[in-house]
Enzyme design. Sequence first.
Site, short mmCIF file in Angstrom:
data_model
loop_
_atom_site.label_atom_id
_atom_site.label_comp_id
_atom_site.label_asym_id
_atom_site.label_seq_id
_atom_site.Cartn_x
_atom_site.Cartn_y
_atom_site.Cartn_z
N VAL A 186 0.82 -1.23 0.00
CA VAL A 186 0.00 0.00 0.00
C VAL A 186 0.85 1.27 0.00
CG1 VAL A 186 -0.27 0.26 2.52
CG2 VAL A 186 -2.17 0.91 0.99
N THR A 187 2.12 1.16 0.45
CA THR A 187 2.98 2.35 0.46
C THR A 187 3.66 2.57 -0.90
OG1 THR A 187 4.78 0.97 1.30
CG2 THR A 187 3.52 2.21 2.94
N LEU B 228 0.05 -6.50 -4.07
CA LEU B 228 0.94 -5.61 -4.83
C LEU B 228 2.36 -5.60 -4.25
CD1 LEU B 228 -1.41 -2.50 -5.30
CD2 LEU B 228 -1.37 -4.63 -6.58
N ALA C 176 6.02 -6.22 -3.52
CA ALA C 176 7.09 -6.86 -4.28
C ALA C 176 8.40 -6.10 -4.15
CB ALA C 176 6.72 -6.92 -5.77
N THR D 126 3.14 -9.23 -14.35
CA THR D 126 3.90 -8.19 -15.04
C THR D 126 4.28 -8.58 -16.48
OG1 THR D 126 6.13 -7.20 -15.10
CG2 THR D 126 5.89 -9.15 -13.76
N GLU E 254 7.08 -8.24 -17.56
CA GLU E 254 8.42 -8.82 -17.49
C GLU E 254 8.38 -10.34 -17.66
OE1 GLU E 254 11.77 -7.50 -16.96
OE2 GLU E 254 10.67 -5.86 -17.87
N TYR F 234 13.77 -11.06 -11.18
CA TYR F 234 12.43 -10.51 -10.90
C TYR F 234 11.38 -11.23 -11.75
CZ TYR F 234 8.51 -7.18 -11.22
OH TYR F 234 7.25 -6.62 -11.22
N LYS G 103 8.39 -13.67 -10.48
CA LYS G 103 7.00 -13.31 -10.77
C LYS G 103 6.28 -14.40 -11.57
CE LYS G 103 5.91 -9.10 -9.15
NZ LYS G 103 4.66 -8.72 -8.49
P1 NAP Z 1 6.59 -0.20 -5.75
O1 NAP Z 1 6.30 1.25 -5.86
O2 NAP Z 1 7.99 -0.69 -5.76
O3 NAP Z 1 5.87 -0.72 -4.41
C1 NAP Z 1 6.12 -2.00 -3.88
C2 NAP Z 1 5.40 -2.11 -2.57
O4 NAP Z 1 5.65 -3.41 -2.01
C3 NAP Z 1 5.83 -1.09 -1.51
O5 NAP Z 1 4.71 -0.70 -0.75
C4 NAP Z 1 6.79 -1.92 -0.65
O6 NAP Z 1 6.91 -1.44 0.68
C5 NAP Z 1 6.05 -3.24 -0.66
N1 NAP Z 1 6.88 -4.37 -0.25
C6 NAP Z 1 8.11 -4.71 -0.71
N2 NAP Z 1 8.53 -5.83 -0.10
C7 NAP Z 1 7.56 -6.18 0.78
C8 NAP Z 1 7.41 -7.24 1.72
N3 NAP Z 1 8.37 -8.15 1.88
N4 NAP Z 1 6.26 -7.31 2.45
C9 NAP Z 1 5.31 -6.36 2.32
N5 NAP Z 1 5.40 -5.33 1.46
C10 NAP Z 1 6.51 -5.26 0.70
O7 NAP Z 1 5.82 -1.01 -6.90
P2 NAP Z 1 4.60 -0.55 -7.84
O8 NAP Z 1 5.17 0.09 -9.05
O9 NAP Z 1 3.59 0.14 -7.03
O10 NAP Z 1 4.06 -1.97 -8.31
C11 NAP Z 1 3.06 -2.68 -7.58
C12 NAP Z 1 3.10 -4.15 -7.95
O11 NAP Z 1 2.87 -4.31 -9.34
C13 NAP Z 1 4.42 -4.85 -7.69
O12 NAP Z 1 4.13 -6.18 -7.34
C14 NAP Z 1 5.13 -4.82 -9.03
O13 NAP Z 1 6.05 -5.88 -9.12
C15 NAP Z 1 3.96 -4.99 -9.96
N6 NAP Z 1 4.08 -4.39 -11.29
C16 NAP Z 1 4.43 -3.09 -11.43
C17 NAP Z 1 4.47 -2.53 -12.69
C18 NAP Z 1 4.81 -1.07 -12.90
O14 NAP Z 1 5.12 -0.70 -14.05
N7 NAP Z 1 4.73 -0.23 -11.88
C19 NAP Z 1 4.14 -3.31 -13.82
C20 NAP Z 1 3.77 -4.63 -13.62
C21 NAP Z 1 3.72 -5.17 -12.34
P3 NAP Z 1 8.00 -0.27 1.07
O15 NAP Z 1 7.35 1.03 0.69
O16 NAP Z 1 8.16 -0.48 2.52
O17 NAP Z 1 9.23 -0.56 0.26
O1 F7E Z 2 13.46 0.31 -16.87
C1 F7E Z 2 16.07 1.10 -19.29
C2 F7E Z 2 16.12 -0.26 -18.63
O2 F7E Z 2 13.63 0.25 -14.38
C3 F7E Z 2 12.84 0.49 -18.12
C4 F7E Z 2 9.03 -2.29 -12.98
O3 F7E Z 2 7.92 -1.56 -12.53
O4 F7E Z 2 8.18 -2.35 -15.22
C5 F7E Z 2 9.29 -1.95 -14.44
O5 F7E Z 2 10.46 -2.62 -14.86
C6 F7E Z 2 13.88 0.37 -19.23
C7 F7E Z 2 14.79 -0.84 -19.11
O6 F7E Z 2 11.51 -0.49 -15.55
C8 F7E Z 2 18.04 3.31 -17.22
O7 F7E Z 2 17.26 -1.00 -19.02
C9 F7E Z 2 17.87 2.86 -19.33
O8 F7E Z 2 14.97 -1.42 -20.36
O9 F7E Z 2 12.04 1.88 -15.48
P1 F7E Z 2 12.68 0.56 -15.48
P2 F7E Z 2 11.43 -2.03 -15.97
O10 F7E Z 2 12.74 -2.71 -15.83
O11 F7E Z 2 10.77 -2.10 -17.31
C10 F7E Z 2 7.88 -3.75 -15.18
C11 F7E Z 2 6.66 -3.99 -16.04
C12 F7E Z 2 7.75 -4.28 -13.80
O12 F7E Z 2 6.99 -5.20 -13.54
C13 F7E Z 2 8.75 -3.78 -12.81
O13 F7E Z 2 8.27 -3.98 -11.48
O14 F7E Z 2 14.73 1.52 -19.15
N1 F7E Z 2 16.97 2.09 -18.67
N2 F7E Z 2 18.54 3.61 -18.45
C14 F7E Z 2 17.05 2.36 -17.36
N3 F7E Z 2 16.34 1.89 -16.31
C15 F7E Z 2 16.62 2.40 -15.08
N4 F7E Z 2 15.92 1.97 -14.02
N5 F7E Z 2 17.62 3.31 -14.90
C16 F7E Z 2 18.37 3.82 -15.94
O15 F7E Z 2 19.25 4.64 -15.75
#
Ligand code: NAP
Ligand code: F7E
Length: 359
Positions: free
Chosen positions: A9-10, A89, A91, A136, A138, A160, A164
């Site tokens: 939730v955070t 959520l 992770a 995801t 991914e 990751y 997942k």
């Molecule tokens: P985020 O901002 O990194 O938030 C992750 C959350 O999980 C935070 O509240 C974190 O708490 C909590 N957490 C981490 N480890 C935990 C544990 N061991 N027990 C309980 N809580 C824990 O991620 P998000 O972008 O909101 O994404 C939400 C979910 O969707 C994740 O599962 C992510 O993998 C998935 N997802 C994200 C994307 C995207 O593009 N954003 C796409 C596809 C799937 P703290 O605040 O304490 O760290």
């Molecule tokens: O990278 C490239 C990097 O870290 C996106 C998570 O929410 O979405 C997220 O994963 C792209 C990659 O996200 C930098 O190599 C270049 O190709 O923003 P990102 P991600 O890896 O796509 C998926 C759907 C999830 O599920 C995950 O939880 O950008 N890139 N330069 C970089 N990425 C980062 N972080 N930093 C750089 O400097």
Amino acid sequence: MKKALVTGVTGQDGSYLAEFLLDKGYEVHGLIRRSSSYNQERLEDLLTEEEANALLNNSNFHLHYGDVTDALNVTRIISEIKPDEIYNLAAQSHVRVSFDMPGYTLDVDAKGTLNILEAVRILSLTEKTRVYQASTSELYGKVQEVPQKETTPFYPRSPYGVAKIYGFWITKNYRESYNMFAVNGILFNHESERRGETFVTRKITLAASRIAQGKQEKLFLGNLNSLRDWGYAKDYVECMWLILQHDKPEDFVIATGEMHTVREFVEFAFKHTGIHIEWQGDGIDEKGINKETGEVIVEVDPKFFRPAEVEQLLGDPTKSKTLLGWNPTKTSFEQLVQIMVEADMRKVENEEKVKVMFD
Ligand code: NAP
Ligand code: F7E
């Protein structure tokens, strides 16, 4: 009144989802981790005063200390709340960090999911409680088909993604074994002004804002050619809810159906701060130059390359459009970048010059 438990939730999505569910009249329970420093900014500081008051003074919003890796704790909390819906959520969500911490990522992203499903089963809540698993894009990793849809085979490219994939299959397995309403949302990248600062979009919008205000010299990035299907997180949490309201437990791809390079994101972000970028050079020598001043403001640093990269992701949202009535293009790519840059321009106004950028 329906009760929902939101783990994570955070996080970015958790904070939007909590607001969304409270607006819908739910009693919302959030799981938060104990931390030595304050970790509730997204539930407070990142919101406008009005949003924060609505959330924190809402008597239907409750926070519980917990961790998804702690099965006893998760089981106790679920037994006390007996939620109608669980949104898992929580992770370790950073792909590059998962290469540094593969074991921890496995514990949280895979075993954590099992702990939740198993708690629902042990507590005989399988008929009452619907479970949403945050899957995801991914999972597709080295993509086997373009665009990716619900039937596209998986090929994860990081610890990751591999963790997942367990979360995906165990959710499907509990659905098939115990007749549970346990479903996966396969969400493509979604971003917002609340995105963690080390994900590429937020790293760019923060740096562009700081550079425009003279508070940072340069932005260092990894793979500029990487292509992503970026949507707006606020739109995507609605879909999580819609997936759980659907009459049948099914998995859905949530995406915009449009992809852009990291390089394009950089151009658009700087454009919204009033800086126009010109690119020079190739590969690790590629540089982004401020067209007006001639200064180098973007450089490539191989430190940000990944041991295995996901070169491109493009989702096909047809199923969610058709069966859930969801609009994948409510917020366009350009609007998303603008929302993020405008928020960061305001945030940076109150900042000192950045001394160290570790990421
Ligand atoms: P985020 O901002 O990194 O938030 C992750 C959350 O999980 C935070 O509240 C974190 O708490 C909590 N957490 C981490 N480890 C935990 C544990 N061991 N027990 C309980 N809580 C824990 O991620 P998000 O972008 O909101 O994404 C939400 C979910 O969707 C994740 O599962 C992510 O993998 C998935 N997802 C994200 C994307 C995207 O593009 N954003 C796409 C596809 C799937 P703290 O605040 O304490 O760290
Ligand atoms: O990278 C490239 C990097 O870290 C996106 C998570 O929410 O979405 C997220 O994963 C792209 C990659 O996200 C930098 O190599 C270049 O190709 O923003 P990102 P991600 O890896 O796509 C998926 C759907 C999830 O599920 C995950 O939880 O950008 N890139 N330069 C970089 N990425 C980062 N972080 N930093 C750089 O400097």
